[in-house]
Design an enzyme around this catalytic site. Structure first.
Site, PDB file in Angstrom:
ATOM      1  N   ASP A  37     -26.894 -50.489  48.038  1.00  0.00           N
ATOM      2  CA  ASP A  37     -25.619 -50.209  48.695  1.00  0.00           C
ATOM      3  C   ASP A  37     -25.779 -49.401  49.979  1.00  0.00           C
ATOM      4  O   ASP A  37     -24.784 -48.950  50.561  1.00  0.00           O
ATOM      5  CB  ASP A  37     -24.704 -49.438  47.736  1.00  0.00           C
ATOM      6  CG  ASP A  37     -24.336 -50.276  46.535  1.00  0.00           C
ATOM      7  OD1 ASP A  37     -24.233 -51.519  46.694  1.00  0.00           O
ATOM      8  OD2 ASP A  37     -24.187 -49.711  45.436  1.00  0.00           O
ATOM      9  N   HIS A 239     -46.702 -50.061  70.687  1.00  0.00           N
ATOM     10  CA  HIS A 239     -45.434 -49.791  70.002  1.00  0.00           C
ATOM     11  C   HIS A 239     -45.644 -48.855  68.803  1.00  0.00           C
ATOM     12  O   HIS A 239     -45.014 -49.013  67.757  1.00  0.00           O
ATOM     13  CB  HIS A 239     -44.772 -51.101  69.544  1.00  0.00           C
ATOM     14  CG  HIS A 239     -44.387 -51.978  70.700  1.00  0.00           C
ATOM     15  ND1 HIS A 239     -44.194 -53.332  70.583  1.00  0.00           N
ATOM     16  CD2 HIS A 239     -44.171 -51.682  72.003  1.00  0.00           C
ATOM     17  CE1 HIS A 239     -43.866 -53.825  71.776  1.00  0.00           C
ATOM     18  NE2 HIS A 239     -43.855 -52.842  72.655  1.00  0.00           N
ATOM     19  N   ASP A 256     -42.537 -41.983  74.282  1.00  0.00           N
ATOM     20  CA  ASP A 256     -41.675 -43.043  74.822  1.00  0.00           C
ATOM     21  C   ASP A 256     -40.408 -43.029  73.982  1.00  0.00           C
ATOM     22  O   ASP A 256     -40.432 -43.405  72.802  1.00  0.00           O
ATOM     23  CB  ASP A 256     -42.405 -44.395  74.728  1.00  0.00           C
ATOM     24  CG  ASP A 256     -41.611 -45.543  75.350  1.00  0.00           C
ATOM     25  OD1 ASP A 256     -40.418 -45.373  75.634  1.00  0.00           O
ATOM     26  OD2 ASP A 256     -42.215 -46.624  75.535  1.00  0.00           O
ATOM     27  N   ASP A 267     -34.644 -45.456  78.648  1.00  0.00           N
ATOM     28  CA  ASP A 267     -35.981 -45.811  78.146  1.00  0.00           C
ATOM     29  C   ASP A 267     -36.974 -45.040  79.016  1.00  0.00           C
ATOM     30  O   ASP A 267     -37.155 -45.387  80.182  1.00  0.00           O
ATOM     31  CB  ASP A 267     -36.162 -47.333  78.276  1.00  0.00           C
ATOM     32  CG  ASP A 267     -37.517 -47.825  77.785  1.00  0.00           C
ATOM     33  OD1 ASP A 267     -38.287 -47.024  77.229  1.00  0.00           O
ATOM     34  OD2 ASP A 267     -37.790 -49.025  77.977  1.00  0.00           O
ATOM     35  N   HIS A 346     -49.753 -54.731  79.850  1.00  0.00           N
ATOM     36  CA  HIS A 346     -48.330 -55.104  79.809  1.00  0.00           C
ATOM     37  C   HIS A 346     -47.751 -55.174  81.211  1.00  0.00           C
ATOM     38  O   HIS A 346     -48.404 -54.820  82.185  1.00  0.00           O
ATOM     39  CB  HIS A 346     -47.548 -54.125  78.922  1.00  0.00           C
ATOM     40  CG  HIS A 346     -47.638 -52.687  79.355  1.00  0.00           C
ATOM     41  ND1 HIS A 346     -46.986 -52.195  80.465  1.00  0.00           N
ATOM     42  CD2 HIS A 346     -48.300 -51.627  78.820  1.00  0.00           C
ATOM     43  CE1 HIS A 346     -47.230 -50.896  80.575  1.00  0.00           C
ATOM     44  NE2 HIS A 346     -48.039 -50.529  79.599  1.00  0.00           N
ATOM     45  N   HIS A 350     -38.685 -54.031  82.896  1.00  0.00           N
ATOM     46  CA  HIS A 350     -37.733 -54.991  82.331  1.00  0.00           C
ATOM     47  C   HIS A 350     -36.337 -54.532  82.713  1.00  0.00           C
ATOM     48  O   HIS A 350     -36.132 -53.377  83.085  1.00  0.00           O
ATOM     49  CB  HIS A 350     -37.890 -55.056  80.802  1.00  0.00           C
ATOM     50  CG  HIS A 350     -37.943 -53.706  80.128  1.00  0.00           C
ATOM     51  ND1 HIS A 350     -36.816 -52.987  79.824  1.00  0.00           N
ATOM     52  CD2 HIS A 350     -38.985 -52.921  79.746  1.00  0.00           C
ATOM     53  CE1 HIS A 350     -37.165 -51.833  79.247  1.00  0.00           C
ATOM     54  NE2 HIS A 350     -38.482 -51.762  79.205  1.00  0.00           N
ATOM     55  N   HIS A 357     -34.328 -53.759  76.301  1.00  0.00           N
ATOM     56  CA  HIS A 357     -34.848 -54.914  77.041  1.00  0.00           C
ATOM     57  C   HIS A 357     -33.627 -55.797  77.286  1.00  0.00           C
ATOM     58  O   HIS A 357     -33.251 -56.604  76.447  1.00  0.00           O
ATOM     59  CB  HIS A 357     -35.916 -55.649  76.233  1.00  0.00           C
ATOM     60  CG  HIS A 357     -37.183 -54.852  76.107  1.00  0.00           C
ATOM     61  ND1 HIS A 357     -38.335 -55.368  75.573  1.00  0.00           N
ATOM     62  CD2 HIS A 357     -37.492 -53.590  76.476  1.00  0.00           C
ATOM     63  CE1 HIS A 357     -39.284 -54.445  75.609  1.00  0.00           C
ATOM     64  NE2 HIS A 357     -38.793 -53.354  76.136  1.00  0.00           N
ATOM     65  N   GLU A 380     -42.805 -48.869  84.555  1.00  0.00           N
ATOM     66  CA  GLU A 380     -43.608 -48.239  83.509  1.00  0.00           C
ATOM     67  C   GLU A 380     -45.051 -48.737  83.445  1.00  0.00           C
ATOM     68  O   GLU A 380     -45.482 -49.271  82.422  1.00  0.00           O
ATOM     69  CB  GLU A 380     -42.936 -48.440  82.149  1.00  0.00           C
ATOM     70  CG  GLU A 380     -42.497 -49.880  81.850  1.00  0.00           C
ATOM     71  CD  GLU A 380     -41.936 -50.018  80.432  1.00  0.00           C
ATOM     72  OE1 GLU A 380     -42.584 -49.541  79.497  1.00  0.00           O
ATOM     73  OE2 GLU A 380     -40.849 -50.610  80.285  1.00  0.00           O
ATOM     74  N   TYR A 384     -54.675 -47.691  79.366  1.00  0.00           N
ATOM     75  CA  TYR A 384     -55.028 -47.439  77.956  1.00  0.00           C
ATOM     76  C   TYR A 384     -56.521 -47.701  77.810  1.00  0.00           C
ATOM     77  O   TYR A 384     -57.018 -48.732  78.275  1.00  0.00           O
ATOM     78  CB  TYR A 384     -54.235 -48.366  77.031  1.00  0.00           C
ATOM     79  CG  TYR A 384     -52.758 -48.364  77.373  1.00  0.00           C
ATOM     80  CD1 TYR A 384     -51.876 -47.501  76.738  1.00  0.00           C
ATOM     81  CD2 TYR A 384     -52.264 -49.183  78.404  1.00  0.00           C
ATOM     82  CE1 TYR A 384     -50.531 -47.466  77.094  1.00  0.00           C
ATOM     83  CE2 TYR A 384     -50.927 -49.150  78.771  1.00  0.00           C
ATOM     84  CZ  TYR A 384     -50.065 -48.290  78.109  1.00  0.00           C
ATOM     85  OH  TYR A 384     -48.741 -48.245  78.475  1.00  0.00           O
ATOM     86  N   ARG A 402     -48.804 -43.620  80.081  1.00  0.00           N
ATOM     87  CA  ARG A 402     -47.740 -44.449  80.659  1.00  0.00           C
ATOM     88  C   ARG A 402     -46.700 -43.494  81.231  1.00  0.00           C
ATOM     89  O   ARG A 402     -46.443 -42.420  80.655  1.00  0.00           O
ATOM     90  CB  ARG A 402     -47.116 -45.368  79.594  1.00  0.00           C
ATOM     91  CG  ARG A 402     -46.018 -46.271  80.126  1.00  0.00           C
ATOM     92  CD  ARG A 402     -45.643 -47.438  79.191  1.00  0.00           C
ATOM     93  NE  ARG A 402     -45.045 -47.026  77.947  1.00  0.00           N
ATOM     94  CZ  ARG A 402     -45.664 -47.062  76.769  1.00  0.00           C
ATOM     95  NH1 ARG A 402     -46.908 -47.495  76.685  1.00  0.00           N
ATOM     96  NH2 ARG A 402     -45.043 -46.659  75.684  1.00  0.00           N
ATOM     97  N   GLU A 404     -42.744 -43.810  82.628  1.00  0.00           N
ATOM     98  CA  GLU A 404     -41.640 -44.776  82.676  1.00  0.00           C
ATOM     99  C   GLU A 404     -40.343 -44.114  83.103  1.00  0.00           C
ATOM    100  O   GLU A 404     -39.925 -43.118  82.506  1.00  0.00           O
ATOM    101  CB  GLU A 404     -41.447 -45.424  81.286  1.00  0.00           C
ATOM    102  CG  GLU A 404     -40.257 -46.356  81.217  1.00  0.00           C
ATOM    103  CD  GLU A 404     -40.137 -47.087  79.884  1.00  0.00           C
ATOM    104  OE1 GLU A 404     -40.534 -46.522  78.841  1.00  0.00           O
ATOM    105  OE2 GLU A 404     -39.640 -48.231  79.891  1.00  0.00           O
TER     106      GLU A 404
HETATM  107  N1  GLY Z   1     -39.706 -48.415  74.855  1.00  0.00           N
HETATM  108  C1  GLY Z   1     -39.900 -49.809  74.999  1.00  0.00           C
HETATM  109  C2  GLY Z   1     -40.334 -50.159  76.341  1.00  0.00           C
HETATM  110  O1  GLY Z   1     -40.795 -49.311  77.073  1.00  0.00           O
HETATM  111  O2  GLY Z   1     -40.198 -51.263  76.779  1.00  0.00           O
HETATM  112 MN    MN Z   2     -39.495 -49.932  78.756  1.00  0.00          MN
HETATM  113 MN    MN Z   3     -40.288 -47.283  76.867  1.00  0.00          MN
END
Ligand code: GLY
Ligand code: MN
Ligand code: MN
Length: 433
Positions: A37, A239, A256, A267, A346, A350, A357, A380, A384, A402, A404
């Site tokens: 529930d 992630h 992040d 973000d 990466h 975005h 996203h 971003e 790494y 990173r 961002e």
């Molecule tokens: N936090 C997800 C990204 O940076 O796209």
């Molecule tokens: Mn992002």
């Molecule tokens: Mn992010």
């Protein structure tokens, strides 16, 4: 705050785009159960929210351009005192129409009897297919009803994926949307600083996460995605959300985390030194990422391609990795071979908006999309180096960096929504110390 008038403007614009002979149907997000529930925290579907602001599950919006008895019709749950004692108040059809400036509202239990007739004779039906089994099944049920009632001629001739129109609208943020995104950015920046205060050597990543979440909730926000709090080599997992490791002096700590306010996301990533200054090698890499990020932010301008930020960030990162001898040979050769992708796997950003996203095509007519005022992107880049990467000397291994920010395209350049959060080495080290 998005006003009722702005929600109404969005619906009118969407109906204009779809044409007078179309119908559009959008469903609310279902309430999803965690187990037994216990429900997951409810988050409205972004498209449904964009068009209504209506916050409940079990609702369907129908847009019927030109319909004499009302173009904007909502189906929603009826009031139910017993359920409301358990789950909280429901708006109900009677109050919904006035409160959300709709033409009409009906109990959602009656939708199978009412909606098919409203779709009758429309040339095109815009909706999302293949997302929710329940909605797909409902749609087919409505079509069967139509067919059986009048012999088949009244079923819409075309079914069109709604995203192409609606997501084009969502891509351009209004002043009110930008104001909410500025707030979400500010809260995320404050949360990073609160997290940094908890980031002492010996602390667990979840203790840092707790400080972060406290700051988000203290502003009435929720996380816009599960936060990454990654010390040392954990930051190589892009992630990472386990957040169970320990912080050691000299580690880099990658956080992040974004805030969501009235469904609008931020973000933000920063990579902090734990317990003091950036150790020498890590500082050198950090400065490469920062230079790449600043150069990429400068590419976020009306008339530049969406891809320009990534191309620029990649050039700076490759040049930096070559200068530090982490990549062999010339930057040109490294760019061509793609060997740098081991360290920068990466893209640089975005769209961001209601979704982290966010929706919107990245390519138009098979060309990278040109940026325009009102679009908001993240920038971003990162580097790494895996803990077991024996292609580089041991002193470089086991880190992720990173940086961002969320960046809005303006008429004259760009606005960094997350600019309040420091990232230059001197300010960061002063903060940490
Ligand atoms: N936090 C997800 C990204 O940076 O796209
Ligand atoms: Mn992002
Ligand atoms: Mn992010």
């Amino acid at each position: 705050m998005i006003t009722v008038a702005e929600f109404a403007r969005r619906r009118r614009e969407l109906m204009r785009m779809a044409g007078a002979d179309a119908a559009l149907v959008v469903a609310a997000a279902p309430q999803r159960m965690r187990n037994a529930d216990a429900a997951w925290p409810y988050r409205q579907d972004s498209d449904f929210h964009y068009l209504t602001g209506f916050p409940e599950p079990d609702a369907v919006l129908a847009l019927l351009p030109g319909r004499a008895r009302g173009e904007v019709v909502l189906f929603c749950r009826e009031r139910d005192p017993q359920r409301e004692r358990l789950d909280g108040p429901r708006i109900g059809p009677d109050a919904a129409a006035a409160r959300f400036a709709l033409d009409d509202a009906f109990p959602v239990e009656d939708i199978d009897d009412i909606l098919p007739g409203m779709l009758e004779g429309r040339a095109r039906l815009y909706c999302h297919f293949g997302r929710e089994n329940e909605f797909d099944a409902q749609l087919l049920r409505w079509m069967r009803r139509l067919r059986s009632s009048r012999g088949g001629s009244v079923v819409p001739r075309e079914f069109v994926a709604l995203g192409h129109l609606l997501h084009e609208l969502r891509l351009y943020k209004s002043p009110a949307e930008l104001a909410l995104m500025r707030r979400a950015a500010k809260v995320a920046a404050d949360a990073q600083l609160a997290a940094l205060r908890a980031a002492r050597p010996g602390a667990a990543e979840y203790e840092v996460e707790a400080a972060l979440l406290h700051a988000l909730r203290a502003h009435g926000a929720v996380p816009s995605y599960p936060p990454t709090v990654a010390a040392g080599a954990n930051a190589c997992v892009l992630h990472y959300t386990a957040n169970r490791g320990k912080l050691a002096r000299g580690d880099l700590l990658l956080i992040d985390a974004g805030a969501e306010i009235e469904c609008y996301a931020s973000d933000v990533t920063r990579t902090w030194p734990v317990g003091g200054n950036y150790p020498r090698e890590r500082r050198a890499l950090y400065e490469v990422v920062l230079e790449a990020q600043l150069a990429a932010i400068d590419e976020v301008r009306a008339g530049r391609a969406f891809t320009a930020a990534h191309d620029t960030a990649t050039r700076v990162i490759v040049a930096g990795l070559c200068a530090l001898k982490l990549l062999p040979g010339s930057p040109r050769a490294a760019l061509e071979s793609g060997g740098y992708q081991r360290f920068f796997p990466h893209k640089t950003g975005h769209w961001i908006g209601l979704d982290v996203h966010d929706v919107g095509d990245y390519r138009v007519d098979d060309e990278p999309r040109m940026l325009e005022p009102g679009m908001v992107v993240t920038v971003e880049p990162g580097i790494y180096i895996a803990p077991d990467d024996t292609s580089v000397p041991a002193k470089w291994r086991g880190l992720g960096i990173r940086i961002e920010d969320d960046v809005a395209v303006t008429a004259r350049g760009q606005e960094v929504l997350t600019a309040a959060l420091p990232k230059d080495v001197a300010t960061v080290e002063a903060l940490v110390n």
